[in-house]
Design a protein around this motif. Structure first.
Motif, short mmCIF file in Angstrom:
data_model
loop_
_atom_site.label_atom_id
_atom_site.label_comp_id
_atom_site.label_asym_id
_atom_site.label_seq_id
_atom_site.Cartn_x
_atom_site.Cartn_y
_atom_site.Cartn_z
N LEU A 36 -8.25 -1.17 -9.14
CA LEU A 36 -7.38 -0.11 -9.66
C LEU A 36 -6.41 0.33 -8.57
O LEU A 36 -6.69 0.18 -7.38
CB LEU A 36 -8.22 1.09 -10.10
N GLY A 37 -5.30 0.89 -8.99
CA GLY A 37 -4.23 1.28 -8.06
C GLY A 37 -4.52 2.53 -7.28
O GLY A 37 -3.82 3.52 -7.41
N ALA A 38 -5.55 2.51 -6.44
CA ALA A 38 -5.87 3.66 -5.60
C ALA A 38 -4.70 3.96 -4.68
O ALA A 38 -3.99 3.06 -4.24
CB ALA A 38 -7.13 3.37 -4.79
N LYS A 39 -4.51 5.23 -4.38
CA LYS A 39 -3.38 5.65 -3.55
C LYS A 39 -3.37 4.94 -2.20
O LYS A 39 -2.31 4.56 -1.71
CB LYS A 39 -3.41 7.16 -3.35
N VAL A 40 -4.54 4.75 -1.60
CA VAL A 40 -4.59 4.10 -0.29
C VAL A 40 -4.11 2.65 -0.38
O VAL A 40 -3.43 2.14 0.52
CB VAL A 40 -6.01 4.21 0.33
N LYS A 41 -4.42 1.98 -1.48
CA LYS A 41 -3.99 0.60 -1.65
C LYS A 41 -2.49 0.53 -1.90
O LYS A 41 -1.78 -0.28 -1.29
CB LYS A 41 -4.74 -0.07 -2.81
N ILE A 42 -1.99 1.39 -2.77
CA ILE A 42 -0.56 1.41 -3.07
C ILE A 42 0.24 1.72 -1.79
O ILE A 42 1.27 1.10 -1.52
CB ILE A 42 -0.24 2.42 -4.19
N ALA A 43 -0.25 2.66 -0.99
CA ALA A 43 0.43 3.01 0.26
C ALA A 43 0.48 1.82 1.21
O ALA A 43 1.51 1.55 1.85
CB ALA A 43 -0.26 4.20 0.93
N ALA A 44 -0.62 1.08 1.31
CA ALA A 44 -0.65 -0.10 2.19
C ALA A 44 0.33 -1.16 1.70
O ALA A 44 1.07 -1.76 2.50
CB ALA A 44 -2.07 -0.67 2.25
N LEU A 45 0.36 -1.39 0.40
CA LEU A 45 1.28 -2.39 -0.15
C LEU A 45 2.74 -1.97 0.06
O LEU A 45 3.58 -2.80 0.40
CB LEU A 45 0.99 -2.62 -1.63
N GLU A 46 3.03 -0.69 -0.14
CA GLU A 46 4.40 -0.20 0.08
C GLU A 46 4.80 -0.34 1.55
O GLU A 46 5.93 -0.72 1.86
CB GLU A 46 4.53 1.25 -0.39
N LYS A 47 3.88 -0.03 2.44
CA LYS A 47 4.16 -0.13 3.87
C LYS A 47 4.52 -1.56 4.26
O LYS A 47 5.44 -1.80 5.04
CB LYS A 47 2.94 0.33 4.67
N TRP A 48 3.81 -2.52 3.71
CA TRP A 48 4.01 -3.93 4.06
C TRP A 48 5.03 -4.64 3.17
O TRP A 48 5.35 -5.81 3.41
CB TRP A 48 2.67 -4.66 4.01
N LYS A 49 5.56 -3.95 2.15
CA LYS A 49 6.49 -4.58 1.20
C LYS A 49 7.67 -5.29 1.87
O LYS A 49 7.98 -6.43 1.52
CB LYS A 49 6.98 -3.55 0.19
N PRO A 50 8.36 -4.67 2.84
CA PRO A 50 9.50 -5.37 3.46
C PRO A 50 9.09 -6.71 4.10
O PRO A 50 9.80 -7.71 3.96
CB PRO A 50 10.00 -4.38 4.51
N GLU A 51 7.98 -6.72 4.78
CA GLU A 51 7.51 -7.95 5.43
C GLU A 51 7.05 -8.98 4.40
O GLU A 51 7.31 -10.18 4.55
CB GLU A 51 6.37 -7.63 6.41
N ILE A 52 6.40 -8.53 3.34
CA ILE A 52 5.96 -9.41 2.26
C ILE A 52 7.18 -10.11 1.66
O ILE A 52 7.19 -11.33 1.46
CB ILE A 52 5.19 -8.62 1.18
N GLU A 53 8.22 -9.33 1.35
CA GLU A 53 9.44 -9.90 0.77
C GLU A 53 10.16 -10.81 1.76
O GLU A 53 10.64 -11.88 1.38
CB GLU A 53 10.36 -8.77 0.29
N LYS A 54 10.23 -10.41 3.01
CA LYS A 54 10.89 -11.22 4.04
C LYS A 54 10.22 -12.60 4.17
O LYS A 54 10.90 -13.62 4.32
CB LYS A 54 10.83 -10.49 5.38
N LEU A 55 8.89 -12.62 4.09
CA LEU A 55 8.14 -13.88 4.22
C LEU A 55 8.08 -14.67 2.91
O LEU A 55 7.62 -15.80 2.90
CB LEU A 55 6.72 -13.59 4.71
N GLY A 56 8.53 -14.06 1.82
CA GLY A 56 8.50 -14.74 0.53
C GLY A 56 7.10 -14.91 -0.03
O GLY A 56 6.83 -15.84 -0.78
N LEU A 57 6.23 -13.98 0.31
CA LEU A 57 4.86 -14.05 -0.18
C LEU A 57 4.76 -13.49 -1.59
O LEU A 57 5.54 -12.63 -1.99
CB LEU A 57 3.92 -13.27 0.74
#
Length: 176
Positions: A38-59
Motif C-alpha cells: 500500500l502507498g504508505a507515506k514513507v514509501k511515497i516520500a522515498a520514491l519521490e525523493k529518488w524520482k529524478p535519478e530513476i528517470e535519469k537512469l531510465g529505470l
C-alpha cells in the motif's frame, strides 16, 4: 551487492518502514522495481525523493502493483474506455481476513497495517474534486455467502491521476 546480477527487484513484504533503503538500493544497483505494498507515506516520500535519478537512469519503477492497491485504477481506466459515457466508477473490495490466524506469525504485517490505519484517508472524487469524508459509504453486493455490505472509502494513491486520464468520470472511489 545483494542486487548484483539482478534485473528487477520485487518487493512483496511488510517492509514499508525500510522503503528509503530498498529504493536507494534498487537505484544504486540500476535495477527495475515493483512493489505490491500500500502507498504508505514513507514509501511515497522515498520514491519521490529518488524520482529524478530513476528517470535519469531510465529505470521502470512500479508501485502499488498488487490487487489492492494496483487493480482499482486500472479497472476504472478500462471501464471508461469500454463504456461510453461512464460518469461514475465505484470499486469495492471485501476483506474477510481472520487476523487471529496471523497473531503469532507476522508482527511486521500487523505493525505495517497499524501504520497504514494511522495514515487512512477516506477521500473520494465527486464534483470534479477530491473530498475527504468519514461519513461517505457505498453499498456493494458481493454475492453469496457475503451478500450486501456497506463499505467505507479508502483513498489509494494510484487513483489520483484517474480523473485527468478519464475526464468523463465525474465521481470515483475505492471502498473496503
Amino acid at each position: 551487492r545483494a542486487l548484483a546480477g539482478v534485473h528487477a527487484l520485487v518487493v512483496a513484504s511488510s517492509t514499508t518502514f525500510a522503503a528509503e533503503t530498498v529504493v536507494a538500493a534498487a537505484v544504486t544497483a540500476k535495477v527495475d522495481y515493483l512493489d505490491i505494498q500500500l502507498g504508505a507515506k514513507v514509501k511515497i516520500a522515498a520514491l519521490e525523493k529518488w524520482k529524478p535519478e530513476i528517470e535519469k537512469l531510465g529505470l521502470c519503477f512500479i508501485t502499488d502493483g498488487g490487487c489492492h492497491p494496483g487493480l482499482p485504477a486500472a479497472m476504472i481506466r478500462y471501464a471508461a474506455a469500454q463504456v461510453p459515457g461512464l460518469s461514475s466508477a465505484q470499486v469495492g473490495i471485501l476483506m474477510a481476513v481472520d487476523w487471529a490466524v496471523y497473531e503469532d506469525q507476522d508482527k511486521a504485517t500487523a505493525a505495517e497495517f497499524l501504520q497504514l490505519m494511522l495514515e487512512y484517508d477516506p477521500s473520494t472524487f465527486a464534483g470534479r474534486q477530491w473530498r475527504k469524508s468519514y461519513s461517505v459509504t457505498h453499498s456493494f453486493d458481493f454475492g453469496p455467502p457475503f451478500g450486501r455490505r456497506q463499505c467505507v472509502p479508502m483513498f489509494l494513491e494510484e487513483l489520483r491521476g484517474v480523473p485527468e486520464q478519464c475526464p468523463g468520470v465525474q465521481s470515483l472511489g475505492f471502498f473496503v
